[in-house]
Write a protein that holds these residues in place. Structure first.
Motif, short mmCIF file in Angstrom:
data_model
loop_
_atom_site.label_atom_id
_atom_site.label_comp_id
_atom_site.label_asym_id
_atom_site.label_seq_id
_atom_site.Cartn_x
_atom_site.Cartn_y
_atom_site.Cartn_z
N TRP A 1 12.11 33.52 38.80
CA TRP A 1 12.11 34.97 39.05
C TRP A 1 12.41 35.29 40.51
N ASP A 2 11.91 34.46 41.46
CA ASP A 2 12.20 34.69 42.88
C ASP A 2 13.70 34.53 43.15
N THR A 3 14.31 33.53 42.48
CA THR A 3 15.74 33.27 42.68
C THR A 3 16.56 34.42 42.12
N LEU A 4 16.19 34.90 40.91
CA LEU A 4 16.91 36.04 40.31
C LEU A 4 16.73 37.29 41.17
N ALA A 5 15.51 37.49 41.68
CA ALA A 5 15.25 38.69 42.50
C ALA A 5 16.09 38.67 43.78
N ALA A 6 16.44 37.46 44.22
CA ALA A 6 17.30 37.33 45.41
C ALA A 6 18.78 37.46 45.04
N GLY A 7 19.06 37.75 43.76
CA GLY A 7 20.44 37.96 43.31
C GLY A 7 21.19 36.67 43.02
N GLN A 8 20.44 35.55 42.94
CA GLN A 8 21.11 34.26 42.73
C GLN A 8 20.89 33.72 41.33
N GLU A 9 21.71 32.74 40.98
CA GLU A 9 21.57 32.06 39.69
C GLU A 9 20.66 30.84 39.87
N ILE A 10 20.12 30.35 38.77
CA ILE A 10 19.28 29.16 38.85
C ILE A 10 19.52 28.26 37.64
N PHE A 11 19.44 26.96 37.88
CA PHE A 11 19.42 25.96 36.81
C PHE A 11 18.01 25.40 36.76
N ALA A 12 17.45 25.28 35.57
CA ALA A 12 16.08 24.75 35.48
C ALA A 12 15.87 24.04 34.14
N TYR A 13 15.05 23.00 34.18
CA TYR A 13 14.61 22.36 32.94
C TYR A 13 13.42 23.14 32.41
N ILE A 14 13.50 23.54 31.16
CA ILE A 14 12.40 24.31 30.54
C ILE A 14 12.07 23.69 29.19
N ASP A 15 10.77 23.48 28.97
CA ASP A 15 10.29 23.05 27.65
C ASP A 15 9.84 24.31 26.92
N ASN A 16 10.42 24.55 25.76
CA ASN A 16 10.11 25.78 25.02
C ASN A 16 9.29 25.49 23.77
N LEU A 17 8.61 26.52 23.29
CA LEU A 17 7.75 26.39 22.11
C LEU A 17 8.35 27.21 20.96
N ALA A 18 8.68 26.52 19.86
CA ALA A 18 9.26 27.20 18.70
C ALA A 18 8.15 27.82 17.85
N ALA A 19 8.55 28.67 16.92
CA ALA A 19 7.60 29.41 16.09
C ALA A 19 6.68 28.49 15.27
N ASP A 20 7.21 27.31 14.92
CA ASP A 20 6.41 26.38 14.10
C ASP A 20 5.63 25.37 14.95
N GLY A 21 5.62 25.56 16.28
CA GLY A 21 4.84 24.68 17.16
C GLY A 21 5.63 23.52 17.73
N ALA A 22 6.87 23.32 17.24
CA ALA A 22 7.72 22.26 17.82
C ALA A 22 8.10 22.66 19.24
N ASN A 23 8.41 21.65 20.07
CA ASN A 23 8.89 21.97 21.41
C ASN A 23 10.35 21.51 21.54
#
Ligand SMILES: Cc1cc2nc3c(=O)[nH]c(=O)nc-3n(C[C@H](O)[C@H](O)[C@H](O)COP(=O)(O)O)c2cc1C
Length: 193
Positions: free
Chosen positions: A83-105
């Motif tokens: 969010w800090d990077t976006l607020a500065a008007g820049q793009e960001i690459f990041a590794y994100i682990d997400n949680l699906a509706a059935d609990g899988a990641n």
């Protein structure tokens, strides 16, 4: 009623809190998970790959904050950086682990960018995500576990994110490498620097 589409103008009730099942889901190397948000991070668009991998229907995600798919083991410091990077008007690459509706990641390598309107003002955000190399995820996990452990030592969210952000900054300083350089270095050799 279960299984029926909501009537026009009616919103579907939100699913109750999803608990991680420990099952990891992968998606194909040639697929892109796409979503768009407004300025507050409320989802305005999700593509079919997003819906299939996350296990949600379109009407369950549009209008919801993007933390709908937040995994509890993701460090707050990474989202602060995003969010800090976006607020500065820049793009960001990041590794994100997400949680699906059935609990899988499912791990993603996300590219998140501001979207500009005709007058140049930022009108929202856009994210494209690819399936990360398994060796990159293996290198990211110890760093994220360290950040989360630091966060859990603190009694409130603000203190937690400040502490783990300090830890991330100290790590960047000691290696003279930014988070973004870390993102690319683990793709090249899978080793933490
Ligand atoms: C375009 C865009 C895409 C995002 N994608 C994700 C995502 O895939 N997973 C996620 O957990 N958070 C994502 N976020 C960040 C969330 O808005 C939120 O900051 C994060 O889930 C942490 O939630 P919390 O602050 O409630 O802990 C995205 C934000 C934007 C602007």
């Amino acid at each position: 009623m279960v299984g029926t589409a909501p009537a026009p103008g009616e919103t579907r009730p939100k699913r109750t809190a999803v608990r991680p099942s420990g099952v990891e889901r992968r998606f194909a190397a040639d697929e892109l998970i796409v979503s768009k948000t407004d300025l507050r991070g409320v989802i305005t668009y999700a593509n079919d790959v997003f819906l299939r991998v996350s296990g949600y229907d379109l009407d369950e995600v549009v209008g919801q904050p993007h933390n709908l798919i937040r995994h509890p083991d993701m460090p707050k410091a990474v989202f602060k950086l995003l969010w800090d990077t976006l607020a500065a008007g820049q793009e960001i690459f990041a590794y994100i682990d997400n949680l699906a509706a059935d609990g899988a990641n499912y791990w993603v390598l996300a590219h998140v960018t501001p979207s500009h309107g005709p007058d140049g003002a930022v009108v929202g955000y856009h994210s494209n995500r690819r399936s990360p190399a398994p060796r990159a995820v293996a290198a990211v996990k110890p760093l994220y576990a360290q950040l989360v452990a630091e966060e859990r030592r603190h009694p409130n969210g603000r203190a937690a994110v400040e502490a783990s952000s300090r830890l991330l900054a100290a790590r960047e300083a000691s290696r003279a490498a930014s988070y973004e350089e870390f993102v690319w270095s683990v793709i090249e050799d899978g080793a933490e620097r």
